[in-house]
Design a protein around this motif. Sequence first.
Motif, mmCIF file in Angstrom:
data_model
loop_
_atom_site.group_PDB
_atom_site.id
_atom_site.type_symbol
_atom_site.label_atom_id
_atom_site.label_comp_id
_atom_site.label_asym_id
_atom_site.label_seq_id
_atom_site.Cartn_x
_atom_site.Cartn_y
_atom_site.Cartn_z
ATOM 1 N N ILE A 20 0.828 -1.204 0.000
ATOM 2 C CA ILE A 20 0.000 0.000 0.000
ATOM 3 C C ILE A 20 0.864 1.256 0.000
ATOM 4 N N LEU A 21 0.541 2.192 -0.899
ATOM 5 C CA LEU A 21 1.081 3.547 -0.851
ATOM 6 C C LEU A 21 -0.042 4.438 -0.332
ATOM 7 N N HIS A 22 0.137 4.945 0.873
ATOM 8 C CA HIS A 22 -0.934 5.677 1.563
ATOM 9 C C HIS A 22 -0.538 7.151 1.670
ATOM 10 N N PHE A 23 -1.257 8.013 0.934
ATOM 11 C CA PHE A 23 -0.959 9.442 0.855
ATOM 12 C C PHE A 23 -1.949 10.223 1.715
ATOM 13 N N CYS A 37 -0.270 6.914 12.321
ATOM 14 C CA CYS A 37 -0.359 5.562 11.778
ATOM 15 C C CYS A 37 0.462 4.621 12.647
ATOM 16 N N MET A 38 -0.191 3.594 13.174
ATOM 17 C CA MET A 38 0.464 2.547 13.944
ATOM 18 C C MET A 38 0.332 1.257 13.155
ATOM 19 N N ILE A 39 1.444 0.613 12.822
ATOM 20 C CA ILE A 39 1.397 -0.547 11.938
ATOM 21 C C ILE A 39 2.249 -1.691 12.509
ATOM 22 N N ILE A 68 5.387 3.327 14.284
ATOM 23 C CA ILE A 68 4.449 4.426 14.418
ATOM 24 C C ILE A 68 5.013 5.646 13.705
ATOM 25 N N THR A 69 4.130 6.473 13.170
ATOM 26 C CA THR A 69 4.550 7.726 12.541
ATOM 27 C C THR A 69 3.353 8.638 12.425
ATOM 28 N N ASN A 70 3.605 9.917 12.236
ATOM 29 C CA ASN A 70 2.564 10.893 11.911
ATOM 30 C C ASN A 70 2.759 11.352 10.473
ATOM 31 N N LEU A 71 1.679 11.332 9.711
ATOM 32 C CA LEU A 71 1.711 11.810 8.326
ATOM 33 C C LEU A 71 1.128 13.203 8.248
ATOM 34 N N LYS A 72 1.817 14.099 7.550
ATOM 35 C CA LYS A 72 1.316 15.445 7.290
ATOM 36 C C LYS A 72 0.985 15.584 5.802
ATOM 37 N N HIS A 73 0.457 16.737 5.453
ATOM 38 C CA HIS A 73 -0.043 16.976 4.105
ATOM 39 C C HIS A 73 0.989 16.605 3.041
ATOM 40 N N GLY A 74 0.570 15.740 2.105
ATOM 41 C CA GLY A 74 1.392 15.366 0.964
ATOM 42 C C GLY A 74 2.358 14.228 1.210
ATOM 43 N N GLN A 75 2.461 13.744 2.429
ATOM 44 C CA GLN A 75 3.413 12.680 2.719
ATOM 45 C C GLN A 75 2.825 11.306 2.425
ATOM 46 N N MET A 76 3.702 10.356 2.080
ATOM 47 C CA MET A 76 3.275 9.008 1.703
ATOM 48 C C MET A 76 3.895 7.975 2.630
ATOM 49 N N LEU A 77 3.065 7.066 3.122
ATOM 50 C CA LEU A 77 3.529 5.925 3.910
ATOM 51 C C LEU A 77 3.453 4.673 3.052
#
Length: 293
Positions: free
Chosen positions: A148-151, A159-161, A203-212
């Motif tokens: 998965i590419l999650h934008f 996001c906790m994975i 774990i991470t925090n995604l901000k505008h435009g970032q991809m996990l």
Amino acid sequence: MKLKQIERVKKISKSDFISQYVKKQIPVVVEELTEDWPAYHKWKLSYIKEIAGDKTVPLYDDRPVNHEEGFNEAHTTMKMSDYINLLEEKPTNYRIFLYNLMKDVPALKNDFLWPDIGLKLVKQLPMVFFGGENSKVFMHYDIDYSNILHFHFHGEKQCMIFPPDQSKYLYKVPHALISREDIDFDNPDYDKFPALKNAEGYITNLKHGQMLYMPEGYWHYMKYLTPGFSVSLRSFPKNITHLSKAAYNVLIMRHFDILMRKFKGQKWIDYKNEKAIQNTNENLRNEINRLSF
């Protein structure tokens, strides 16, 4: 739980992405992959309200799975404009989950680019996800085990994975893709769910435009720290074991679960939740016994 921050890069070549992350099945956040997308500048809630405000959208909340509800059946509907007004006014549990907004609003297709990152992406229109402040997506993994590419856009989400091999600690519900829904992954009750102490994830925090990037079959729990929305692109699993599990989930498991809900009703749901505790605690005891020798 044992959580470490997901590695981050500003940009990455497709050869490095494949060799360092996809082949090793390790997650990564790419911070600047979308900066040349029109969406990077346009995709705010106000823009979605303007371009898609008249569309009726399916909404989900955090109520537990009920035998009377269908597989992934929405809990209510609302005009997109009204929903975005709600998101901007106050916290809400209502979320849009796995919705093909671009099918209803084709103009949005012009705002994103298929990333040339080394994965063969499924060229169906991307699914979108919206959530209000503090709304949560229960711990689960995807039925097809895809990469998965999650934008993420507008605001911030956490996001906790967890890798698939951590399923034994996560109180997985049998014949389902979820963990026990009464687990608060922000503040776990280790007395009730002791195996969670052993779970090792990210774990991470995604901000505008970032991809996990989430590798095949990864469990994920999402929390919207602010109102916002996300888009997922997917690539079918390359691991043959994961492919077989995906086929089983789609062709057998899902239909078996629906059938059992129909015949046994809530008793089936309650049975599965109890088995989740029994199975996980048994795994934990076996591991403790193994380490003691």
